[in-house]
Enzyme design. Structure first.
Site, PDB file in Angstrom:
ATOM      1  N   ARG A 138       0.857  -1.173   0.000  1.00 54.98           N
ATOM      2  CA  ARG A 138       0.000   0.000   0.000  1.00 54.98           C
ATOM      3  C   ARG A 138       0.901   1.233   0.000  1.00 54.98           C
ATOM      4  O   ARG A 138       2.054   1.190   0.429  1.00 54.98           O
ATOM      5  CB  ARG A 138      -0.895   0.035   1.238  1.00 54.98           C
ATOM      6  CG  ARG A 138      -1.876  -1.130   1.351  1.00 54.98           C
ATOM      7  CD  ARG A 138      -2.714  -0.993   2.614  1.00 54.98           C
ATOM      8  NE  ARG A 138      -3.724  -2.043   2.741  1.00 54.98           N
ATOM      9  CZ  ARG A 138      -3.554  -3.169   3.397  1.00 54.98           C
ATOM     10  NH1 ARG A 138      -2.401  -3.422   4.011  1.00 54.98           N
ATOM     11  NH2 ARG A 138      -4.523  -4.072   3.462  1.00 54.98           N
ATOM     12  N   LYS A 167      -2.392  -1.876   7.452  1.00 54.70           N
ATOM     13  CA  LYS A 167      -3.751  -1.435   7.755  1.00 54.70           C
ATOM     14  C   LYS A 167      -4.223  -2.092   9.042  1.00 54.70           C
ATOM     15  O   LYS A 167      -4.033  -3.282   9.259  1.00 54.70           O
ATOM     16  CB  LYS A 167      -4.675  -1.823   6.598  1.00 54.70           C
ATOM     17  CG  LYS A 167      -6.025  -1.115   6.636  1.00 54.70           C
ATOM     18  CD  LYS A 167      -6.768  -1.329   5.341  1.00 54.70           C
ATOM     19  CE  LYS A 167      -8.062  -0.533   5.320  1.00 54.70           C
ATOM     20  NZ  LYS A 167      -8.779  -0.699   4.031  1.00 54.70           N
ATOM     21  N   HIS A 220      -2.082   2.477  -6.166  1.00 57.75           N
ATOM     22  CA  HIS A 220      -2.921   1.296  -5.963  1.00 57.75           C
ATOM     23  C   HIS A 220      -3.062   0.480  -7.249  1.00 57.75           C
ATOM     24  O   HIS A 220      -3.352  -0.713  -7.197  1.00 57.75           O
ATOM     25  CB  HIS A 220      -4.288   1.697  -5.421  1.00 57.75           C
ATOM     26  CG  HIS A 220      -4.655   0.992  -4.150  1.00 57.75           C
ATOM     27  ND1 HIS A 220      -3.871   1.050  -3.022  1.00 57.75           N
ATOM     28  CD2 HIS A 220      -5.698   0.179  -3.842  1.00 57.75           C
ATOM     29  CE1 HIS A 220      -4.422   0.310  -2.069  1.00 57.75           C
ATOM     30  NE2 HIS A 220      -5.525  -0.234  -2.543  1.00 57.75           N
ATOM     31  N   ARG A 230      -0.464  -2.033  -7.082  1.00 58.78           N
ATOM     32  CA  ARG A 230      -0.867  -3.066  -6.117  1.00 58.78           C
ATOM     33  C   ARG A 230      -1.904  -4.008  -6.746  1.00 58.78           C
ATOM     34  O   ARG A 230      -1.827  -5.225  -6.598  1.00 58.78           O
ATOM     35  CB  ARG A 230      -1.424  -2.391  -4.865  1.00 58.78           C
ATOM     36  CG  ARG A 230      -1.937  -3.348  -3.772  1.00 58.78           C
ATOM     37  CD  ARG A 230      -2.209  -2.531  -2.515  1.00 58.78           C
ATOM     38  NE  ARG A 230      -3.148  -3.166  -1.611  1.00 58.78           N
ATOM     39  CZ  ARG A 230      -2.816  -4.025  -0.644  1.00 58.78           C
ATOM     40  NH1 ARG A 230      -1.559  -4.386  -0.499  1.00 58.78           N
ATOM     41  NH2 ARG A 230      -3.742  -4.521   0.161  1.00 58.78           N
ATOM     42  N   HIS A 242      -4.843  -8.688   3.586  1.00 59.12           N
ATOM     43  CA  HIS A 242      -6.301  -8.597   3.729  1.00 59.12           C
ATOM     44  C   HIS A 242      -6.773  -9.516   4.851  1.00 59.12           C
ATOM     45  O   HIS A 242      -6.400 -10.680   4.913  1.00 59.12           O
ATOM     46  CB  HIS A 242      -7.000  -9.018   2.435  1.00 59.12           C
ATOM     47  CG  HIS A 242      -6.877  -8.029   1.334  1.00 59.12           C
ATOM     48  ND1 HIS A 242      -7.084  -8.356   0.006  1.00 59.12           N
ATOM     49  CD2 HIS A 242      -6.561  -6.706   1.351  1.00 59.12           C
ATOM     50  CE1 HIS A 242      -6.912  -7.285  -0.737  1.00 59.12           C
ATOM     51  NE2 HIS A 242      -6.592  -6.271   0.048  1.00 59.12           N
ATOM     52  N   TYR A 289     -10.108  -7.378  -5.490  1.00 57.67           N
ATOM     53  CA  TYR A 289      -8.872  -6.802  -5.959  1.00 57.67           C
ATOM     54  C   TYR A 289      -8.304  -7.555  -7.147  1.00 57.67           C
ATOM     55  O   TYR A 289      -7.606  -6.997  -7.970  1.00 57.67           O
ATOM     56  CB  TYR A 289      -7.814  -6.828  -4.844  1.00 57.67           C
ATOM     57  CG  TYR A 289      -7.791  -5.606  -3.981  1.00 57.67           C
ATOM     58  CD1 TYR A 289      -6.797  -4.662  -4.118  1.00 57.67           C
ATOM     59  CD2 TYR A 289      -8.764  -5.406  -3.009  1.00 57.67           C
ATOM     60  CE1 TYR A 289      -6.770  -3.530  -3.314  1.00 57.67           C
ATOM     61  CE2 TYR A 289      -8.747  -4.294  -2.200  1.00 57.67           C
ATOM     62  CZ  TYR A 289      -7.745  -3.354  -2.353  1.00 57.67           C
ATOM     63  OH  TYR A 289      -7.725  -2.249  -1.553  1.00 57.67           O
TER      64      TYR A 289
END
Length: 297
Positions: free
Chosen positions: A149, A174, A240, A243, A266, A275
């Site tokens: 990220r 995250k 992103h 990513r 995740h 994604y």
């Protein structure tokens, strides 16, 4: 709202930065979301956070939806409210969380934009023309190599990269989660070239400005967009997208969604499915082939 309510809010913001250590982008969004909700409470004569009820939150969310605010934004606002009330409960300031069971309007699932392998190869094989472009190329190689990220990339320190073993450590993922990621040979080579040009300053960040300060997220976004335009990529490039491309290409080659989930960091595999363009038909096919009781004998 009452001054005590504002003090509780400021205390929560300090908690986010000092204890939870959430990303700067998330903290900024939560601050804006909660201040906006506080303004709504004032219009409803709600002066303390303890006075807020489930119907108040629902009324606020309904108003936001009616005003055309996207479902994704509303989901984030609810997440901010739930997190704030968990903090208030933890510090014994409230007895219930009025946002806990409030649902946001459903988000339409859009597939993310990705670059194909040839576009990525052309972009990363281009020769840099300056020290700053050497740094930029190392950043972009690392984005695509490890699926980072943006917030994770700018927070990388020199001590987080193990060149001998070929991995890096994400300390500020995250939700405050840490993880370890492999780094490809091309990215390691680009990093070594950059570090050979990197000025010897006190700052421990891997990626620094010409003045020796840690790069900001906005600077990385602007540099990537500029790099893409100079290399003939017509669409707007953003971190992103690299990513997304990392995840999509890796899944396409490996068919291992669990591994991609771990690499992306995740907590929910459904997020990985979005994604990586993985659709239900593929999941069903994998199930039919793998599960011992998926078909009749």
């Amino acid at each position: 709202m009452h001054a005590d309510a504002d003090l509780a809010l400021q205390s929560y913001f300090r908690y986010l930065s000092s204890e939870k250590r959430v990303a700067e982008h998330t903290s900024s969004n939560y601050r804006r979301d909660l201040i906006r909700f506080g303004g709504f409470c004032s219009t409803q004569a709600l002066m303390y956070w303890q006075q807020v009820q489930v119907n108040d939150v629902r009324r606020y969310i309904a108003g936001r939806h009616k005003n055309g605010i996207s479902s994704k934004t509303i989901q984030r606002e609810l997440a901010a409210l739930r997190s704030f009330y968990r903090f208030l409960s933890k510090t014994h300031q409230v007895e219930h969380n009025p946002a806990q069971h409030v649902q946001a309007p459903k988000v339409s699932k859009r597939l993310p934009n990705v670059l194909d392998v040839d576009q990525i190869t052309g972009m990363l094989n281009a020769a840099p023309d300056s020290v700053l472009e050497i740094r930029d190329l190392a950043m972009f190689e690392l984005f695509y190599s490890s699926g980072l990220r943006l917030s994770e990339l700018v927070m990388l320190d020199l001590a987080d990269i193990d060149f001998k073993e070929g991995f890096l450590r994400v300390r500020f993922g995250k939700g405050g989660k840490q993880r370890q990621l492999p780094v490809g040979e091309k990215a390691l080579e680009a990093l070594k070239v950059w570090l050979g040009h990197r000025s010897d300053v006190y700052e421990q960040a891997v990626f620094i400005t010409a003045q020796g300060r840690r790069l900001t997220q906005r600077s990385v976004q602007l540099r990537l967009d500029r790099w893409g335009k100079s290399k003939g990529i017509a669409e707007h490039l953003h971190p992103h997208m690299l990513r997304h491309s990392f995840a999509s290409h890796l899944l396409e080659a490996s068919q291992d969604i669990r591994a991609v989930q771990e690499l992306l960091g995740h907590s929910n595999i459904a997020t990985t499915q979005i994604y990586t363009h993985l659709d239900f038909q593929h999941l069903a096919a994998v199930y039919d082939q793998a599960h011992p009781r998926s078909r009749k004998a």
